[in-house]
Every structure is written in C-alpha cells, then in structure tokens.
Motif scaffolding. Sequence first.
Motif, PDB file in Angstrom:
ATOM      1  N   GLU A   1       3.814   8.776  -0.544  1.00 49.50           N
ATOM      2  CA  GLU A   1       3.252   9.721  -1.352  1.00 49.50           C
ATOM      3  C   GLU A   1       3.180  11.133  -1.034  1.00 49.50           C
ATOM      4  O   GLU A   1       2.950  11.130   0.293  1.00 49.50           O
ATOM      5  N   LEU A   2       3.254  12.242  -1.536  1.00 50.46           N
ATOM      6  CA  LEU A   2       2.933  13.120  -0.994  1.00 50.46           C
ATOM      7  C   LEU A   2       1.559  13.661  -0.659  1.00 50.46           C
ATOM      8  O   LEU A   2       0.747  13.406  -1.528  1.00 50.46           O
ATOM      9  N   PRO A   3       1.183  14.251   0.366  1.00 48.39           N
ATOM     10  CA  PRO A   3      -0.287  14.359   0.576  1.00 48.39           C
ATOM     11  C   PRO A   3      -0.926  15.330  -0.380  1.00 48.39           C
ATOM     12  O   PRO A   3      -0.401  16.094  -1.018  1.00 48.39           O
ATOM     13  N   ALA A   4      -2.088  14.859  -0.689  1.00 47.38           N
ATOM     14  CA  ALA A   4      -2.996  15.764  -1.570  1.00 47.38           C
ATOM     15  C   ALA A   4      -3.315  17.062  -1.147  1.00 47.38           C
ATOM     16  O   ALA A   4      -3.309  17.222   0.209  1.00 47.38           O
ATOM     17  N   PRO A   5      -3.102  18.121  -1.890  1.00 49.94           N
ATOM     18  CA  PRO A   5      -3.396  19.486  -1.387  1.00 49.94           C
ATOM     19  C   PRO A   5      -4.842  19.384  -0.892  1.00 49.94           C
ATOM     20  O   PRO A   5      -5.821  19.001  -1.282  1.00 49.94           O
ATOM     21  N   ASP A   6      -4.976  20.171   0.355  1.00 52.64           N
ATOM     22  CA  ASP A   6      -6.048  20.378   1.173  1.00 52.64           C
ATOM     23  C   ASP A   6      -6.588  21.534   0.480  1.00 52.64           C
ATOM     24  O   ASP A   6      -6.754  22.747   0.850  1.00 52.64           O
ATOM     25  N   PHE A   7      -7.712  21.206  -0.285  1.00 51.78           N
ATOM     26  CA  PHE A   7      -8.527  22.267  -1.016  1.00 51.78           C
ATOM     27  C   PHE A   7      -9.445  23.026  -0.035  1.00 51.78           C
ATOM     28  O   PHE A   7      -9.924  24.085  -0.332  1.00 51.78           O
ATOM     29  N   ARG A   8      -9.951  22.272   0.960  1.00 56.57           N
ATOM     30  CA  ARG A   8     -10.664  22.936   1.838  1.00 56.57           C
ATOM     31  C   ARG A   8     -10.007  24.055   2.613  1.00 56.57           C
ATOM     32  O   ARG A   8     -10.509  25.106   3.079  1.00 56.57           O
ATOM     33  N   ALA A   9      -8.554  23.882   2.940  1.00 58.04           N
ATOM     34  CA  ALA A   9      -7.956  24.842   3.668  1.00 58.04           C
ATOM     35  C   ALA A   9      -7.572  26.217   2.441  1.00 58.04           C
ATOM     36  O   ALA A   9      -8.001  27.252   2.814  1.00 58.04           O
ATOM     37  N   TYR A  10      -7.610  25.971   1.287  1.00 58.83           N
ATOM     38  CA  TYR A  10      -7.509  26.824   0.229  1.00 58.83           C
ATOM     39  C   TYR A  10      -8.943  27.494   0.124  1.00 58.83           C
ATOM     40  O   TYR A  10      -8.717  28.940  -0.093  1.00 58.83           O
TER      41      TYR A  10
ATOM     42  N   GLU B   1      14.291  11.637   8.144  1.00 57.22           N
ATOM     43  CA  GLU B   1      13.859  12.819   7.578  1.00 57.22           C
ATOM     44  C   GLU B   1      13.304  12.147   6.200  1.00 57.22           C
ATOM     45  O   GLU B   1      14.169  11.753   5.356  1.00 57.22           O
ATOM     46  N   VAL B   2      12.061  12.420   5.664  1.00 62.15           N
ATOM     47  CA  VAL B   2      11.553  12.137   4.525  1.00 62.15           C
ATOM     48  C   VAL B   2      12.004  13.064   3.458  1.00 62.15           C
ATOM     49  O   VAL B   2      11.642  14.178   3.492  1.00 62.15           O
ATOM     50  N   ARG B   3      12.624  12.490   2.270  1.00 64.49           N
ATOM     51  CA  ARG B   3      13.210  13.432   1.190  1.00 64.49           C
ATOM     52  C   ARG B   3      12.269  13.312  -0.215  1.00 64.49           C
ATOM     53  O   ARG B   3      11.615  12.155  -0.153  1.00 64.49           O
TER      54      ARG B   3
ATOM     55  N   ASN C   1       0.746  -1.078   0.047  1.00 69.29           N
ATOM     56  CA  ASN C   1       0.044  -0.034   0.033  1.00 69.29           C
ATOM     57  C   ASN C   1       1.109   1.244  -0.138  1.00 69.29           C
ATOM     58  O   ASN C   1       1.954   1.214   0.062  1.00 69.29           O
ATOM     59  N   SER C   2       0.303   2.567  -0.006  1.00 70.12           N
ATOM     60  CA  SER C   2       0.864   3.648  -0.148  1.00 70.12           C
ATOM     61  C   SER C   2       0.355   4.752   0.920  1.00 70.12           C
ATOM     62  O   SER C   2      -0.668   4.324   1.505  1.00 70.12           O
ATOM     63  N   ILE C   3       1.383   5.381   1.701  1.00 74.17           N
ATOM     64  CA  ILE C   3       1.023   6.178   2.834  1.00 74.17           C
ATOM     65  C   ILE C   3       1.381   7.555   2.466  1.00 74.17           C
ATOM     66  O   ILE C   3       2.424   7.768   1.827  1.00 74.17           O
ATOM     67  N   GLU C   4       0.468   8.658   2.675  1.00 77.64           N
ATOM     68  CA  GLU C   4       0.835   9.774   2.711  1.00 77.64           C
ATOM     69  C   GLU C   4       1.576  10.651   3.813  1.00 77.64           C
ATOM     70  O   GLU C   4       1.516  10.154   4.748  1.00 77.64           O
ATOM     71  N   VAL C   5       2.825  11.054   3.162  1.00 77.61           N
ATOM     72  CA  VAL C   5       3.794  11.669   4.210  1.00 77.61           C
ATOM     73  C   VAL C   5       4.328  12.915   3.851  1.00 77.61           C
ATOM     74  O   VAL C   5       4.777  13.136   2.725  1.00 77.61           O
ATOM     75  N   PRO C   6       4.199  13.965   4.708  1.00 84.48           N
ATOM     76  CA  PRO C   6       4.701  15.365   4.451  1.00 84.48           C
ATOM     77  C   PRO C   6       6.051  15.442   4.293  1.00 84.48           C
ATOM     78  O   PRO C   6       6.816  14.496   4.803  1.00 84.48           O
ATOM     79  N   LEU C   7       6.687  16.176   3.303  1.00 85.54           N
ATOM     80  CA  LEU C   7       8.152  16.336   3.006  1.00 85.54           C
ATOM     81  C   LEU C   7       8.748  16.771   4.339  1.00 85.54           C
ATOM     82  O   LEU C   7       8.253  17.626   4.995  1.00 85.54           O
ATOM     83  N   GLY C   8       9.991  16.081   4.652  1.00 87.18           N
ATOM     84  CA  GLY C   8      10.672  16.634   5.667  1.00 87.18           C
ATOM     85  C   GLY C   8      10.302  16.109   7.165  1.00 87.18           C
ATOM     86  O   GLY C   8      10.863  16.409   8.046  1.00 87.18           O
ATOM     87  N   SER C   9       9.269  15.334   7.033  1.00 89.55           N
ATOM     88  CA  SER C   9       8.901  14.723   8.302  1.00 89.55           C
ATOM     89  C   SER C   9       9.417  13.472   8.717  1.00 89.55           C
ATOM     90  O   SER C   9      10.231  12.807   8.020  1.00 89.55           O
ATOM     91  N   THR C  10       9.265  13.033  10.002  1.00 89.02           N
ATOM     92  CA  THR C  10       9.867  11.958  10.415  1.00 89.02           C
ATOM     93  C   THR C  10       8.800  10.718  10.655  1.00 89.02           C
ATOM     94  O   THR C  10       7.594  10.798  10.871  1.00 89.02           O
TER      95      THR C  10
END
Length: 414
Positions: free
Chosen positions: A168-177, A144-146, A75-84
Amino acid sequence: MGDDCREIEGERFTSREKKLLVQNVSAEDGGNYACQARLTHMGKQYVVLNGIAVNITERSGDGRRIPKITYPKNNSIEVPLGSTLVVDCNITDARDNTNRRCWTVNDTLVDTYYNESKRIREGFESCAAFQEHTMCTVNITFLEVRMEDYGLPFTCRAGVSAAYIMLELPAPDFRAYLVGGLGALALVAASALCVYNIFKIDIVLWYRSAFRSAGTIEDGKLYDAYVLYPKPQSESQSHDVDTLVLKILPEVLEQQCGYKLFIFGRDEFPGQAVANVIDENTKLCRRLIVIIVPAWLSFGLLKNMPEEQIAVYNALIQDGMKVILIELGKIEDYTAMPESIQYIRQKHGAIQWSGDFTEQSQCMKTRFWKKVRYHMPPQRYPPSAVQLQKRVPSNCTAGPELGSRKKNCPFMPG
C-alpha cells in the motif's frame, strides 16, 4: 513398473531441477513414479529410468504435519513508491516434511512471472532444524516498487498453507503538512510584521487619507495639540525655538495638515493667569507636544518651569493624553530631566529635529513631519482647496530629506 506408465500432467505437479514438487497431495497420488533420462555413450543413445514407490498416509491429531506460516498473515504493508523492499516468509514445518516453499503472484511463481525484468525475485531458502520441527525462511525482493505492485497479493506457499502480503502507498503525513503550513504562515506573518514595522508610518498615514472619517470627534476637545516649549536665555536659541513654535509648526500642522494647535504666547487671552491658561487649555487638547532644547543649562529651566509641571501632570495623570517629544538636537543623557520627561522618553521615544529653521524648507511629506503626523490624532475635516492653494509654499519639497528646496509638493491630508 509396467507399460501403463504415463507422463505426469497438471498444475499440481512442478519439475524443479532434479525434484518433482506435488501440491495438495491426496490418496490418489500414491504409486510408482519414474524419472526418465537420455544418455549418449560411445555414440549410442540409451534411456535410463529410475523409479520410486510413494505411499500416501493420513494422519490425525495435532496437525503438526501441516506447515504453519507465521509471517506474512494476509496483511498489508506501507511502502513508498520507488523504494527497495525485502519480505521474509517464516515457516514452521515438521522435520521430515518435504513441502515446497515458494512465493507466487497470480498463481505463478514469482521468478517465472518476472522472468524478463527480474525486478522482483525469490530469494534463497534457509532452514534451521530442531528436534521435532524445522523453521525455514524464504524471502521475496522488490528491487523497485512500482504502481502496478500496489494492491496485488504476493503469496507465500508451504505445502497446503498459504499467506499473502499486499503493498500500500503510505498515508499522507498530515503532521508534516501541518508543520509546513504553520511554518509558512509564521514566515508570512513575520515578513508582514517586518514590512509593517518599516513602513508603518506611511501605511497609517495612507490609511487615514484613504479612509477619512466624516464628522467631528465627539470628545469635548477643542484643540489637536498643546505646544509646550522652553524660553531659552540666549538670543540665538530663543530665535530658533520661536521660529519653530510660532512659524514652522503652524505652517505645517495647521495650514498644510489642518490641525488646530494651542500655543502659549499666541492663543491665550490677555490678562489671564498663566496657571489657569495652562490648566484649562491642556484639558481641551488631544495631544501634548513638548519641545526639548539640548543646550539648556542642565535643563534646569525645564525642571523649575510651572508650565511644564502643570501640562505634564494633566497629560499623564488626569487625561492620559499622548505626549509627543521633539528634540531640537541629539540628547545623550536624560538623567537631569524631570522624571515625567524621562518616563515619556523611555515609553514613547522622541522625534529628533534635523532640519533648518527657514519657513521655506518645510513640507508635511518629509520624514520628520510624517513622524509628527503619525503621532497626531486622525483628522476629520481637511482644509479647503482654496485654503491649501494659499497656504502650501510654492517651493515645498516632497523628498525624504529636510532642508531641500524642490518645488511642487502636493497636499496629503492627515
């Protein structure tokens, strides 16, 4: 063990500390295995061998001998760039199995692949034994995720079993935008509304001047405003009211701005009945200007004045005419006023006069006259240039304060 003993080679065989790990075991892997070590004793070197016989058996049935990886599941997991990140590999295996459990990337052990940076490391293995099986966990830690980690399969292996995860990079949060955009839009709208409320009079007057409509207003009206004013008993009050109504109002609104006023006592024909004059001419006006003097005796004059009753009745009941109240001084209490005047004051407010009663001090660009012009109807045909030259006072002020006497006040129609 005989002389045909040969060194083990191949990717399936890995030496790890004091253990030999064999992947994808087959029947050909059975036989005698020897571990060779060199020892030095009293200055002499010795070769020590320790052997073990391995038998390969095949089992059929429920496949409990094959390790089962419960997580990950390819499976794939969403992880923000630079996180642990720490990911556990959970394995269920037979209790007597000795399968190797590890993490690999690009078919290489994680610890070997990242040997220099040590940014990604395999953790310690922990197991819990039960009656017939063992549950083991071995994790992988990303300090550190690169960017290069995204889309790369990190595989957990347990014997012949394997499962991977992909970052995977997290999908953009359109609600925040969306929330941010709506917030910014609301802030802009609130700022625009605030600016408009502060400068709306100047904006409206500028718009009327810049986008003046040509032609007459086809509404059947002959006058822009009917001027309703009291007849005070004291001579000083009467002089001030007459100066404002008969000299200053015509000077500014008619001569400088080009409006047409009907003023009782100036524009009616001799011999006409007062009631008829008021009733007929208020219906021919677009606005009603009511002058209020604070010093009236409890405003009784206004209460009993038929002219006020007829004009206000026509304005509020018959024609829906807009009423402009002008106070010649600060009025604290309106309770003694007629209910019609109280209603107008509460709904539309009033414009307070703060100047003096000298004709030379008046100019259409002062704040008071801007407020009056704002409530007056837009003009279609301004006075001609020749008329303006004759009508605008040479000492007219363009400043915001009433009563100042600076020169050169330019004409601004409407």
